[in-house]
Design a protein around this motif. Structure first.
Motif, PDB file in Angstrom:
ATOM      1  N   GLN A 198       4.451   5.506  -5.389  1.00 35.65           N
ATOM      2  CA  GLN A 198       4.409   5.328  -7.038  1.00 35.65           C
ATOM      3  C   GLN A 198       3.364   6.578  -7.746  1.00 35.65           C
ATOM      4  N   HIS A 199       2.349   6.462  -6.911  1.00 31.61           N
ATOM      5  CA  HIS A 199       1.125   7.736  -7.409  1.00 31.61           C
ATOM      6  C   HIS A 199       1.776   8.865  -7.149  1.00 31.61           C
ATOM      7  N   LEU A 200       2.414   9.381  -5.827  1.00 34.34           N
ATOM      8  CA  LEU A 200       3.074  10.679  -5.756  1.00 34.34           C
ATOM      9  C   LEU A 200       3.978  11.077  -6.606  1.00 34.34           C
ATOM     10  N   LYS A 201       4.826  10.110  -6.911  1.00 38.97           N
ATOM     11  CA  LYS A 201       6.014   9.990  -7.987  1.00 38.97           C
ATOM     12  C   LYS A 201       5.252  10.428  -9.493  1.00 38.97           C
ATOM     13  N   ARG A 202       4.365   9.942  -9.821  1.00 36.07           N
ATOM     14  CA  ARG A 202       3.728  10.359 -11.237  1.00 36.07           C
ATOM     15  C   ARG A 202       3.055  11.564 -11.041  1.00 36.07           C
ATOM     16  N   ARG A 203       2.489  11.922 -10.173  1.00 36.87           N
ATOM     17  CA  ARG A 203       1.735  13.476  -9.900  1.00 36.87           C
ATOM     18  C   ARG A 203       2.855  14.168  -9.954  1.00 36.87           C
ATOM     19  N   LEU A 204       4.193  14.119  -9.242  1.00 35.71           N
ATOM     20  CA  LEU A 204       4.935  15.210  -9.248  1.00 35.71           C
ATOM     21  C   LEU A 204       5.591  15.241 -10.693  1.00 35.71           C
ATOM     22  N   ASP A 205       6.074  14.157 -11.323  1.00 32.22           N
ATOM     23  CA  ASP A 205       6.343  14.086 -12.683  1.00 32.22           C
ATOM     24  C   ASP A 205       5.413  14.924 -13.804  1.00 32.22           C
ATOM     25  N   LEU A 206       4.207  14.787 -13.340  1.00 32.35           N
ATOM     26  CA  LEU A 206       3.288  15.361 -14.002  1.00 32.35           C
ATOM     27  C   LEU A 206       3.364  17.156 -14.036  1.00 32.35           C
ATOM     28  N   LEU A 207       3.361  17.378 -12.620  1.00 29.11           N
ATOM     29  CA  LEU A 207       3.571  18.730 -12.384  1.00 29.11           C
ATOM     30  C   LEU A 207       4.681  19.311 -12.877  1.00 29.11           C
ATOM     31  N   ASP A 208       5.789  18.546 -12.617  1.00 25.47           N
ATOM     32  CA  ASP A 208       7.120  18.889 -13.474  1.00 25.47           C
ATOM     33  C   ASP A 208       6.892  19.388 -14.751  1.00 25.47           C
ATOM     34  N   GLN A 209       6.406  18.367 -15.673  1.00 22.85           N
ATOM     35  CA  GLN A 209       6.257  18.448 -17.022  1.00 22.85           C
ATOM     36  C   GLN A 209       5.478  19.852 -17.336  1.00 22.85           C
ATOM     37  N   ARG A 210       4.281  19.890 -16.427  1.00 25.74           N
ATOM     38  CA  ARG A 210       3.616  21.196 -16.633  1.00 25.74           C
ATOM     39  C   ARG A 210       4.336  22.252 -16.546  1.00 25.74           C
ATOM     40  N   PHE A 211       5.112  22.461 -15.356  1.00 22.15           N
ATOM     41  CA  PHE A 211       6.041  23.789 -15.198  1.00 22.15           C
ATOM     42  C   PHE A 211       6.950  23.737 -16.414  1.00 22.15           C
ATOM     43  N   MET A 266       0.993  -1.106  -0.092  1.00 26.37           N
ATOM     44  CA  MET A 266      -0.125   0.072   0.066  1.00 26.37           C
ATOM     45  C   MET A 266       1.035   1.209   0.071  1.00 26.37           C
ATOM     46  N   ALA A 267       1.876   1.413   0.676  1.00 31.00           N
ATOM     47  CA  ALA A 267       2.516   2.469   0.831  1.00 31.00           C
ATOM     48  C   ALA A 267       3.551   2.664  -0.405  1.00 31.00           C
ATOM     49  N   GLU A 268       4.069   1.516  -0.937  1.00 33.92           N
ATOM     50  CA  GLU A 268       4.649   1.572  -2.207  1.00 33.92           C
ATOM     51  C   GLU A 268       3.640   2.134  -3.416  1.00 33.92           C
TER      52      GLU A 268
END
Length: 64
Positions: A7-20, A1-3
């Motif tokens: 992974q979900h948090l990492k995907r969201r951060l990657d998407l945010l970085d791409q948007r910036f 569950m923690a993993e």
């Protein structure tokens, strides 16, 4: 569950970085085109509905 959460948090951060990165690229391209002009961008925040005004002013002539 923690993993899965990590992974979900990492995907969201990657998407945010791409948007910036995309926003940075757009602003840079616009700024390069209007080096000697004033440009104003008006946007509305989708979360709080506040109007945001961004003004960019160049101080040099474009090269030919």
């Amino acid at each position: 569950m923690a993993e899965e959460n990590l992974q979900h948090l990492k995907r969201r951060l990657d998407l945010l970085d791409q948007r910036f990165d995309n926003i940075d690229s757009m602003v840079t391209a616009v700024a390069e085109r209007v080096l000697s002009q004033l440009i104003t961008i008006n946007v509305t925040c989708p979360h709080c509905n506040k109007d945001i005004e961004i003004a960019i002013m160049g101080n040099r002539k474009a090269k030919r």
